[in-house]
Design a protein around this motif. Sequence first.
Motif, PDB file in Angstrom:
ATOM      1  N   VAL A  47       0.839  -1.200   0.000  1.00 28.87           N
ATOM      2  CA  VAL A  47       0.000   0.000   0.000  1.00 28.87           C
ATOM      3  C   VAL A  47       0.875   1.251   0.000  1.00 28.87           C
ATOM      4  O   VAL A  47       0.595   2.218  -0.730  1.00 28.87           O
ATOM      5  CB  VAL A  47      -0.952   0.011   1.218  1.00 28.87           C
ATOM      6  N   ALA A  48       1.932   1.245   0.795  1.00 28.69           N
ATOM      7  CA  ALA A  48       2.838   2.393   0.831  1.00 28.69           C
ATOM      8  C   ALA A  48       3.446   2.642  -0.543  1.00 28.69           C
ATOM      9  O   ALA A  48       3.496   3.790  -1.016  1.00 28.69           O
ATOM     10  CB  ALA A  48       3.943   2.160   1.864  1.00 28.69           C
ATOM     11  N   ARG A  49       3.884   1.568  -1.208  1.00 31.93           N
ATOM     12  CA  ARG A  49       4.468   1.727  -2.544  1.00 31.93           C
ATOM     13  C   ARG A  49       3.435   2.264  -3.537  1.00 31.93           C
ATOM     14  O   ARG A  49       3.755   3.095  -4.393  1.00 31.93           O
ATOM     15  CB  ARG A  49       5.052   0.400  -3.033  1.00 31.93           C
ATOM     16  N   LEU A  50       2.199   1.773  -3.410  1.00 35.12           N
ATOM     17  CA  LEU A  50       1.131   2.265  -4.281  1.00 35.12           C
ATOM     18  C   LEU A  50       0.884   3.750  -4.055  1.00 35.12           C
ATOM     19  O   LEU A  50       0.800   4.542  -5.008  1.00 35.12           O
ATOM     20  CB  LEU A  50      -0.159   1.467  -4.013  1.00 35.12           C
ATOM     21  N   LEU A  51       0.764   4.142  -2.800  1.00 36.93           N
ATOM     22  CA  LEU A  51       0.512   5.548  -2.475  1.00 36.93           C
ATOM     23  C   LEU A  51       1.648   6.443  -2.958  1.00 36.93           C
ATOM     24  O   LEU A  51       1.415   7.525  -3.512  1.00 36.93           O
ATOM     25  CB  LEU A  51       0.323   5.714  -0.968  1.00 36.93           C
ATOM     26  N   LEU A  52       2.884   5.980  -2.748  1.00 29.87           N
ATOM     27  CA  LEU A  52       4.048   6.780  -3.141  1.00 29.87           C
ATOM     28  C   LEU A  52       4.176   6.890  -4.655  1.00 29.87           C
ATOM     29  O   LEU A  52       4.705   7.879  -5.167  1.00 29.87           O
ATOM     30  CB  LEU A  52       5.324   6.181  -2.535  1.00 29.87           C
ATOM     31  N   SER A  53       3.686   5.876  -5.373  1.00 20.83           N
ATOM     32  CA  SER A  53       3.777   5.896  -6.834  1.00 20.83           C
ATOM     33  C   SER A  53       2.796   6.879  -7.461  1.00 20.83           C
ATOM     34  O   SER A  53       2.974   7.307  -8.602  1.00 20.83           O
ATOM     35  CB  SER A  53       3.529   4.492  -7.402  1.00 20.83           C
ATOM     36  N   ILE A  54       1.757   7.248  -6.711  1.00 22.82           N
ATOM     37  CA  ILE A  54       0.741   8.173  -7.239  1.00 22.82           C
ATOM     38  C   ILE A  54       1.321   9.568  -7.437  1.00 22.82           C
ATOM     39  O   ILE A  54       0.982  10.272  -8.378  1.00 22.82           O
ATOM     40  CB  ILE A  54      -0.484   8.219  -6.297  1.00 22.82           C
ATOM     41  N   ARG A  55       2.199   9.965  -6.532  1.00 21.13           N
ATOM     42  CA  ARG A  55       2.837  11.280  -6.559  1.00 21.13           C
ATOM     43  C   ARG A  55       1.819  12.412  -6.792  1.00 21.13           C
ATOM     44  O   ARG A  55       1.853  13.094  -7.815  1.00 21.13           O
ATOM     45  CB  ARG A  55       3.931  11.341  -7.628  1.00 21.13           C
ATOM     46  N   PRO A  56       0.908  12.594  -5.849  1.00 24.70           N
ATOM     47  CA  PRO A  56      -0.119  13.637  -6.020  1.00 24.70           C
ATOM     48  C   PRO A  56       0.492  15.033  -5.986  1.00 24.70           C
ATOM     49  O   PRO A  56       1.538  15.258  -5.374  1.00 24.70           O
ATOM     50  CB  PRO A  56      -1.036  13.411  -4.822  1.00 24.70           C
TER      51      PRO A  56
END
Length: 197
Positions: free
Chosen positions: A20-29
């Motif tokens: 989940v952390a990797r997913l969130l960090l990949s979004i780069r909002p």
Amino acid sequence: MRVDGFFRLAVQSVTAPREVARLLLSIRPGTDALATGFALVVVLNALVFGLSRLLFPDGGVTGAEVLNNPFAFMALQAATLAATIAALTWAGRGLGGTGGITDLAVVMIWLQALRVLAQAVVLVLMPISQFLGAVAVMVASALGIWIAVHFIDEAHELRSVLKAILVLIVGIFGMAIVLSIVLSAIGITPDGVTGYV
């Protein structure tokens, strides 16, 4: 994000926090999206807390006027979250981490969203059984630490759970010192707000 997607990601945050952390960090909002997420979790936290004060006025939270003023409480929540993000960024960098303030903001904002969900569950359980409510609080606290450690590890690319734990300890300690100085400067004593963590 749809409601079912939110709940799936919430469950996955417990079972596979690194993914989940990797997913969130990949979004780069962008800055606007981060600011919106930040404001949303602060407001939701304040709403859930306000509801708990209405339902359980003698729930053991001591205190300061800030806890009875929704706008002051939201300001306190915002300051606490901002200080936590900054402190975890600084502490992680000091221990060899590479995460920037945006990275820590993404994962901490999501962690706050999970916290709102946990508080809502406790709010539902408490009228049914205070014992179940207390158990839910303990479980949520333990899971919160578990998720935070893995989120910090991924955000800072530390590759070490022990380092991530140290970052969490140092970061929270640093945040507490800064926040207590700020609160004292505006006339709020820390013991007046310790009932709500």
